[in-house]
Design a protein around this motif. Structure first.
Motif, PDB file in Angstrom:
ATOM      1  N   UNK A  98      -5.104  -7.456  -7.234  1.00  0.00           N
ATOM      2  CA  UNK A  98      -6.270  -7.266  -6.354  1.00  0.00           C
ATOM      3  C   UNK A  98      -6.026  -7.924  -4.995  1.00  0.00           C
ATOM      4  N   UNK A  99      -5.497  -9.135  -5.015  1.00  0.00           N
ATOM      5  CA  UNK A  99      -5.151  -9.868  -3.788  1.00  0.00           C
ATOM      6  C   UNK A  99      -4.093  -9.130  -2.973  1.00  0.00           C
ATOM      7  N   UNK A 100      -3.071  -8.660  -3.664  1.00  0.00           N
ATOM      8  CA  UNK A 100      -1.966  -7.934  -3.044  1.00  0.00           C
ATOM      9  C   UNK A 100      -2.472  -6.646  -2.385  1.00  0.00           C
ATOM     10  N   UNK A 101      -3.274  -5.879  -3.143  1.00  0.00           N
ATOM     11  CA  UNK A 101      -3.822  -4.605  -2.666  1.00  0.00           C
ATOM     12  C   UNK A 101      -4.751  -4.816  -1.458  1.00  0.00           C
ATOM     13  N   UNK A 102      -5.543  -5.881  -1.482  1.00  0.00           N
ATOM     14  CA  UNK A 102      -6.473  -6.139  -0.376  1.00  0.00           C
ATOM     15  C   UNK A 102      -5.719  -6.348   0.936  1.00  0.00           C
ATOM     16  N   UNK A 103      -4.596  -7.056   0.879  1.00  0.00           N
ATOM     17  CA  UNK A 103      -3.806  -7.267   2.099  1.00  0.00           C
ATOM     18  C   UNK A 103      -3.225  -5.955   2.623  1.00  0.00           C
ATOM     19  N   UNK A 104      -2.816  -5.068   1.702  1.00  0.00           N
ATOM     20  CA  UNK A 104      -2.308  -3.753   2.112  1.00  0.00           C
ATOM     21  C   UNK A 104      -3.443  -2.936   2.740  1.00  0.00           C
ATOM     22  N   UNK A 105      -4.635  -2.984   2.117  1.00  0.00           N
ATOM     23  CA  UNK A 105      -5.798  -2.266   2.653  1.00  0.00           C
ATOM     24  C   UNK A 105      -6.197  -2.801   4.023  1.00  0.00           C
ATOM     25  N   UNK A 106      -6.063  -4.119   4.198  1.00  0.00           N
ATOM     26  CA  UNK A 106      -6.417  -4.748   5.477  1.00  0.00           C
ATOM     27  C   UNK A 106      -5.352  -4.521   6.545  1.00  0.00           C
ATOM     28  N   UNK A 107      -4.253  -3.865   6.125  1.00  0.00           N
ATOM     29  CA  UNK A 107      -3.118  -3.607   7.019  1.00  0.00           C
ATOM     30  C   UNK A 107      -2.482  -4.910   7.539  1.00  0.00           C
ATOM     31  N   UNK A 108      -2.609  -5.976   6.741  1.00  0.00           N
ATOM     32  CA  UNK A 108      -1.953  -7.240   7.077  1.00  0.00           C
ATOM     33  C   UNK A 108      -0.679  -7.424   6.248  1.00  0.00           C
ATOM     34  N   UNK A 109      -0.428  -6.463   5.356  1.00  0.00           N
ATOM     35  CA  UNK A 109       0.805  -6.469   4.557  1.00  0.00           C
ATOM     36  C   UNK A 109       1.292  -5.039   4.414  1.00  0.00           C
ATOM     37  N   UNK A 110       2.581  -4.833   4.591  1.00  0.00           N
ATOM     38  CA  UNK A 110       3.172  -3.500   4.481  1.00  0.00           C
ATOM     39  C   UNK A 110       3.632  -3.224   3.055  1.00  0.00           C
ATOM     40  N   UNK A 111       3.495  -1.997   2.614  1.00  0.00           N
ATOM     41  CA  UNK A 111       4.074  -1.556   1.355  1.00  0.00           C
ATOM     42  C   UNK A 111       5.374  -0.844   1.679  1.00  0.00           C
ATOM     43  N   UNK A 112       6.493  -1.526   1.458  1.00  0.00           N
ATOM     44  CA  UNK A 112       7.811  -0.973   1.780  1.00  0.00           C
ATOM     45  C   UNK A 112       8.567  -0.504   0.538  1.00  0.00           C
ATOM     46  N   UNK A 113       7.854  -0.398  -0.590  1.00  0.00           N
ATOM     47  CA  UNK A 113       8.489   0.119  -1.799  1.00  0.00           C
ATOM     48  C   UNK A 113       9.097  -0.944  -2.689  1.00  0.00           C
ATOM     49  N   UNK A 114      10.038  -0.524  -3.507  1.00  0.00           N
ATOM     50  CA  UNK A 114      10.548  -1.377  -4.586  1.00  0.00           C
ATOM     51  C   UNK A 114      11.768  -2.232  -4.232  1.00  0.00           C
ATOM     52  N   UNK A 115      12.441  -1.953  -3.147  1.00  0.00           N
ATOM     53  CA  UNK A 115      13.702  -2.654  -2.862  1.00  0.00           C
ATOM     54  C   UNK A 115      13.486  -3.916  -2.031  1.00  0.00           C
ATOM     55  N   UNK A 116      13.960  -5.035  -2.546  1.00  0.00           N
ATOM     56  CA  UNK A 116      13.878  -6.285  -1.786  1.00  0.00           C
ATOM     57  C   UNK A 116      14.752  -6.216  -0.534  1.00  0.00           C
ATOM     58  N   UNK A 117      15.768  -5.366  -0.549  1.00  0.00           N
ATOM     59  CA  UNK A 117      16.608  -5.202   0.642  1.00  0.00           C
ATOM     60  C   UNK A 117      15.784  -4.690   1.828  1.00  0.00           C
ATOM     61  N   UNK A 118      14.798  -3.844   1.539  1.00  0.00           N
ATOM     62  CA  UNK A 118      13.976  -3.278   2.617  1.00  0.00           C
ATOM     63  C   UNK A 118      13.036  -4.323   3.210  1.00  0.00           C
ATOM     64  N   UNK A 119      12.450  -5.168   2.353  1.00  0.00           N
ATOM     65  CA  UNK A 119      11.577  -6.222   2.883  1.00  0.00           C
ATOM     66  C   UNK A 119      12.409  -7.272   3.628  1.00  0.00           C
ATOM     67  N   UNK A 120      13.608  -7.511   3.130  1.00  0.00           N
ATOM     68  CA  UNK A 120      14.503  -8.474   3.787  1.00  0.00           C
ATOM     69  C   UNK A 120      14.877  -7.995   5.192  1.00  0.00           C
ATOM     70  N   UNK A 121      15.206  -6.703   5.302  1.00  0.00           N
ATOM     71  CA  UNK A 121      15.563  -6.135   6.611  1.00  0.00           C
ATOM     72  C   UNK A 121      14.382  -6.230   7.587  1.00  0.00           C
ATOM     73  N   UNK A 122      13.183  -5.940   7.095  1.00  0.00           N
ATOM     74  CA  UNK A 122      11.995  -5.992   7.952  1.00  0.00           C
ATOM     75  C   UNK A 122      11.727  -7.423   8.408  1.00  0.00           C
TER      76      UNK A 122
END
Length: 457
Positions: free
Chosen positions: A254-278
């Motif tokens: 619920x906490x995780x989803x709220x940040x995505x809804x608030x557009x304060x957290x990006x959903x970049x999928x399943x790969x940690x490599x993608x979040x690391x690059x960002x």
């Protein structure tokens, strides 16, 4: 002619008597031509060293570190020769081992990821590490308790930890400062992370992003003292039910989803490599990643921004908990000769020595499993160069030992992790509510556990 035959017969008899006496005198074996009895009495001196084949999943720089450890061990003595063989990913290596179990084509020693622990025990293919520990009266108190705890079931150690990590929060200190946040005071609770994410989201940059990784959900539960499975996380008996839909999990998603809804957290999928690059590109201010990635992240940010690290966040009202160790451990296979198994154990003891653990830690970022490794100068120098590592070490030591932080064990862990990731994905993409998605995952995981348990019985 008659006399000659009689004389020949007497000589022939004497020859046989002499041969018989010579045979009795040397135990029935003749020395080779040009040798003497002194050399013949020491066959052990010419004995070939025991060969131990070790299957592992360490590639790239990690593979080079493995090769160095193996070379150092082989050079340190003459009784055992270890041959390290890269077998692909953890899954690929384990599948190859399964295929080799009915033959002698498999290894003496294998590195298996932590979520393969239940399968390795149930396979009946291993000699528990405890056997060698007891025989040698090996002192386990020299090793890190919170690392050993994962691999202990019923108080016995089945494998020896090898490469160990846990997750921490990484944050961009420069972005924190620009957002009016204290760069030396990292958020530690869900609530603080959400507040920081809002402050950081501006000027085209976003507060954070967490990869959709089942390991993170397992860690979030442990950090709240919540178990992933029934029966003491599968440690007091075979697990029969998934508890990935517990209140702790619902609160987390619920906490995780709220940040995505608030557009304060990006959903970049399943790969940690993608979040690391960002994160390294300065697009996001916070992310989660393994301690094994620390050096790469800090080095990657050099010249761009300062990296801060913090404990894995948890709700402000969470119960005592901590992190579960990730990584892999070493198992000795029981279809190999006793000599090979003992040779593998000698190698394992060598790997656990402070000097080797210091080398492994400094060159890979994985935790030392041996406490005295922190006294090695190379480790002290490395901590001075990467002070962020202290966060990871302190977090490991601050973890409260209980069945939640010991970690769950089940035979269908890889499948369970994928189902958990599917549920998180459905929620973050707005297809389901947290409780509904986690209930569905728990039901499917429980069914898979039941199928597995039937095969074990």
């Amino acid at each position: 002619m008659k006399n000659w035959n009689k004389k020949s017969l007497i000589l022939l008899c004497l020859a046989f008597v002499m041969l018989f006496m010579a045979a009795c005198g040397n135990g029935g074996s003749q020395p080779a031509a040009g040798s003497d009895n002194k050399d013949a009495a020491k066959p052990a001196a010419n004995k070939e060293p025991v060969k131990v084949v070790w299957w592992h999943s360490m590639s790239g720089e990690l593979g080079k570190a493995v090769d160095k450890l193996v070379a150092d061990f082989n050079a340190s003595q003459k009784n055992v020769v270890v041959e390290a063989v890269f077998q692909g990913t953890y899954d690929e290596s384990l599948n190859k081992m399964k295929a080799s179990m009915d033959s002698k084509s498999g290894p003496s020693l294998i590195q298996v990821y932590e979520i393969g622990s239940r399968f390795m025990i149930d396979s009946k293919a291993i000699t528990p590490m405890q056997k060698f520990i007891d025989q040698d009266k090996y002192d386990l108190s020299q090793l890190e308790e919170n690392i050993l705890n994962y691999y202990k079931i019923d108080g016995k150690l089945n494998a020896m930890p090898f490469n160990t990590s846990n997750p921490i929060l990484y944050y961009n200190k420069d972005m924190f400062k620009a957002a009016g946040l204290d760069p030396e005071k990292a958020p530690t609770t869900y609530e603080e992370v959400a507040q920081a994410a809002k402050a950081l989201t501006k000027d085209g940059k976003v507060g954070g992003s967490f990869a959709i990784y089942g390991w993170f959900m397992e860690q979030f539960l442990a950090n709240q003292g919540a178990e992933l499975l029934n029966n003491g996380n599968g440690r007091k008996g075979l697990a029969t039910e998934s508890m990935v839909n517990s209140d702790a999990a619902v609160k987390t998603l619920t906490w995780w989803k709220q940040m995505v809804d608030d557009k304060t957290s990006l959903n970049l999928g399943r790969k940690t490599d993608d979040t690391k690059k960002a994160f390294l590109a300065g697009q996001i201010g916070m992310t989660l990643d393994s301690t094994g990635s620390l050096r790469g992240i800090v080095d990657g940010a050099q010249g761009k921004f300062q990296v801060g690290t913090a404990y894995l966040p948890k709700p402000a009202d969470a119960k005592d908990g901590g992190v579960i160790v990730g990584g892999a451990s070493l198992y000795i296979l029981n279809n190999r000769s006793e000599e090979e198994q003992k040779g593998a154990w000698e190698f394992i003891k060598f790997l656990a020595e402070p000097k080797q653990q210091a080398y492994w830690h400094v060159n890979t970022g994985y935790f030392p499993i041996t406490k005295k490794a922190y006294d090695e100068q190379t480790v002290k120098d490395n901590l001075a160069k990467y002070p962020q590592l202290k966060t990871a070490v302190d977090q490991l030591h601050a973890t409260k030992a209980n069945t939640a932080t010991q970690g769950a064990v089940m035979g269908v862990f890889p499948e369970a992790r994928q189902l958990t990731e599917g549920a998180i994905e459905e929620v973050l993409n707005g297809k389901k509510q947290p409780k509904e998605a986690l209930d569905g995952a728990a039901k499917e995981i429980t069914a898979k556990i039941a199928q597995y348990n039937k095969t074990v019985k």
